[in-house]
Design a protein around this motif. Structure first.
Motif, mmCIF file in Angstrom:
data_model
loop_
_atom_site.group_PDB
_atom_site.id
_atom_site.type_symbol
_atom_site.label_atom_id
_atom_site.label_comp_id
_atom_site.label_asym_id
_atom_site.label_seq_id
_atom_site.Cartn_x
_atom_site.Cartn_y
_atom_site.Cartn_z
ATOM 1 N N ARG A 1 73.066 -73.510 7.827
ATOM 2 C CA ARG A 1 72.417 -72.356 7.206
ATOM 3 C C ARG A 1 71.944 -71.344 8.235
ATOM 4 O O ARG A 1 71.922 -70.148 7.963
ATOM 5 C CB ARG A 1 71.229 -72.823 6.351
ATOM 6 C CG ARG A 1 71.644 -73.559 5.086
ATOM 7 C CD ARG A 1 70.445 -74.048 4.303
ATOM 8 N NE ARG A 1 69.592 -72.982 3.821
ATOM 9 C CZ ARG A 1 69.778 -72.317 2.671
ATOM 10 N NH1 ARG A 1 70.821 -72.592 1.907
ATOM 11 N NH2 ARG A 1 68.925 -71.373 2.298
ATOM 12 N N GLN A 2 71.577 -71.798 9.400
ATOM 13 C CA GLN A 2 71.086 -70.885 10.425
ATOM 14 C C GLN A 2 71.407 -71.419 11.818
ATOM 15 O O GLN A 2 70.840 -72.422 12.247
ATOM 16 C CB GLN A 2 69.572 -70.682 10.297
ATOM 17 C CG GLN A 2 68.968 -69.875 11.417
ATOM 18 C CD GLN A 2 69.610 -68.493 11.550
ATOM 19 O OE1 GLN A 2 69.734 -67.770 10.580
ATOM 20 N NE2 GLN A 2 70.017 -68.126 12.766
ATOM 21 N N PRO A 3 72.327 -70.770 12.538
ATOM 22 C CA PRO A 3 72.582 -71.174 13.929
ATOM 23 C C PRO A 3 71.334 -70.990 14.776
ATOM 24 O O PRO A 3 70.411 -70.256 14.411
ATOM 25 C CB PRO A 3 73.697 -70.205 14.366
ATOM 26 C CG PRO A 3 74.291 -69.678 13.107
ATOM 27 C CD PRO A 3 73.186 -69.657 12.102
ATOM 28 N N VAL A 4 71.316 -71.654 15.908
ATOM 29 C CA VAL A 4 70.185 -71.530 16.828
ATOM 30 C C VAL A 4 70.667 -70.867 18.112
ATOM 31 O O VAL A 4 71.873 -70.831 18.392
ATOM 32 C CB VAL A 4 69.552 -72.908 17.139
ATOM 33 C CG1 VAL A 4 68.961 -73.506 15.875
ATOM 34 C CG2 VAL A 4 70.568 -73.840 17.763
ATOM 35 N N PRO A 5 69.756 -70.307 18.909
ATOM 36 C CA PRO A 5 70.168 -69.673 20.170
ATOM 37 C C PRO A 5 70.956 -70.627 21.045
ATOM 38 O O PRO A 5 70.702 -71.835 21.072
ATOM 39 C CB PRO A 5 68.831 -69.284 20.811
ATOM 40 C CG PRO A 5 67.891 -69.124 19.658
ATOM 41 C CD PRO A 5 68.308 -70.161 18.667
ATOM 42 N N ALA A 6 71.897 -70.085 21.792
ATOM 43 C CA ALA A 6 72.744 -70.912 22.649
ATOM 44 C C ALA A 6 71.941 -71.589 23.745
ATOM 45 O O ALA A 6 72.289 -72.688 24.197
ATOM 46 C CB ALA A 6 73.850 -70.057 23.259
ATOM 47 N N THR A 7 70.865 -70.943 24.168
ATOM 48 C CA THR A 7 70.035 -71.543 25.206
ATOM 49 C C THR A 7 68.612 -71.010 25.099
ATOM 50 O O THR A 7 68.372 -69.967 24.487
ATOM 51 C CB THR A 7 70.603 -71.266 26.599
ATOM 52 O OG1 THR A 7 69.863 -72.005 27.574
ATOM 53 C CG2 THR A 7 70.548 -69.775 26.930
ATOM 54 N N PHE A 8 67.689 -71.753 25.670
ATOM 55 C CA PHE A 8 66.300 -71.321 25.785
ATOM 56 C C PHE A 8 65.941 -71.282 27.268
ATOM 57 O O PHE A 8 66.476 -72.059 28.069
ATOM 58 C CB PHE A 8 65.369 -72.282 25.035
ATOM 59 C CG PHE A 8 65.576 -72.289 23.550
ATOM 60 C CD1 PHE A 8 64.947 -71.352 22.739
ATOM 61 C CD2 PHE A 8 66.407 -73.233 22.956
ATOM 62 C CE1 PHE A 8 65.139 -71.363 21.363
ATOM 63 C CE2 PHE A 8 66.602 -73.248 21.583
ATOM 64 C CZ PHE A 8 65.972 -72.302 20.781
#
Length: 325
Positions: free
Chosen positions: A17-24
């Motif tokens: 439903r919602q991708p997350v950032p590739a990195t933090f």
């Protein structure tokens, strides 16, 4: 002496439903799950320090099994699927994303309003089943009532947050009279400026749109008592939460033609199916239902991605945003 840098363990529970950032921008290990069932949540969060969820519930029972958890980042506005009391007792920070989906949800609410007002789904089914138009050459078979134009309608809005305000703006542009409802139980003399007493709003509205969160105070905002106060041509649109309305009362009102239509993107039980949802099994007339996708558009996805990044990185830096508890 070398200082050991803590490595955060981030678990994203429903990237479908919602991708997350590739990195933090801090040391971390990220685990991404396309979807997580309720029985899998505790196991997947067992060693997590940060959980990211869209609609996967995180219960008190789960929290008790996750000793390292310190942040729950909710990618959407609503947090009724998170046990906030359990989080407060454990000192777990909960943050949400209140502005990312405003435009999408408001547009979807208006789309559902027109679908209900114009009997779109019922008309589609009527003609798609074959033969009806041949028997009724007027093409008006799906209509129990003559639809009102926007310029003769009154839209009551329950929920005055960002989404409710945006729906109100669009409604006025369309020519509707818009009433922003005061909270239930507030005496007429205590109604705030710009609001309409709750029962007065019910009596005067030809359409009612719910955009408020689900809390103990807002549960069953629309039930038998409220439906009885509405004019018979009224339609109800729910883009808040399923528990805001009593589904049994709504189905009865539709079948008895006391309510002209009900359109919703949310259900009391989700994911909804014919076994757990009266709305889907009832075969009530003029129902327009979508599978909790009002939030979905390109701007929302970008906004939610940025919100996740800002919430998680802000928390690690010691400057939390969008704090619920």
């Amino acid at each position: 002496m070398l200082l050991k840098v803590r490595r955060e363990v981030i678990v994203a529970l429903d990237t479908c439903r919602q991708p997350v950032p590739a990195t933090f921008r801090f040391p971390h290990t990220l685990y991404e799950y396309n979807i997580t069932s309720e029985s899998e949540v505790a196991e997947r969060l067992q060693h997590a320090t940060i959980a990211i969820t869209d609609s996967v519930p995180i219960t008190g029972e789960t929290i008790a099994k996750c000793p390292s958890l310190k942040l729950i980042c909710v990618a959407i506005v609503g947090v009724d699927h998170i046990d906030l009391d359990a989080c407060r007792k454990r000192g777990i920070r909960v943050c949400n994303s209140p502005g990312a989906t405003t435009e999408a949800v408001a547009e979807h609410a208006i789309a559902l309003y027109f679908a209900a007002r114009r009997n779109v789904v019922r008309a589609h089914n009527w003609i798609a089943q074959g033969g009806e138009w041949e028997k009724d050459h007027s093409g008006l078979g799906p209509y129990d009532r003559v639809p009102l134009p926007c310029t003769r309608g009154t839209m009551g809005i329950i929920g005055s947050g960002k989404i409710g305000k945006r729906v109100a703006t669009i409604g006025r542009i369309l020519g509707l009279k818009v009433l922003s409802a005061e909270r239930r139980g507030v005496a007429a003399g205590d109604v705030r400026a710009g609001r309409t007493e709750f029962e007065t709003m019910l009596r005067q509205s030809t359409a009612i749109i719910l955009t408020c969160p689900l809390t103990e105070e807002t549960a069953n905002t629309i039930s038998e008592k409220e439906l009885a106060l509405m004019p018979p041509g009224c339609v109800v649109v729910n883009v808040g939460r399923g528990g805001l309305i009593n589904e049994e009362a709504v189905v009865s009102a539709l079948k008895e033609q006391r309510l002209a239509g009900y359109a919703a993107d949310v259900f009391t039980n989700e994911p909804a199916n014919v076994e757990n949802s009266l709305l889907l099994s009832s075969k009530a007339p003029n129902l327009t239902l979508t599978p909790h996708v009002a939030w979905y558009n390109s701007t929302s996805l970008d906004g939610m991605l940025k919100a996740i990044q800002d919430i998680v990185e802000g928390f690690i830096a010691g400057s939390s945003i969008n704090v619920i508890c």
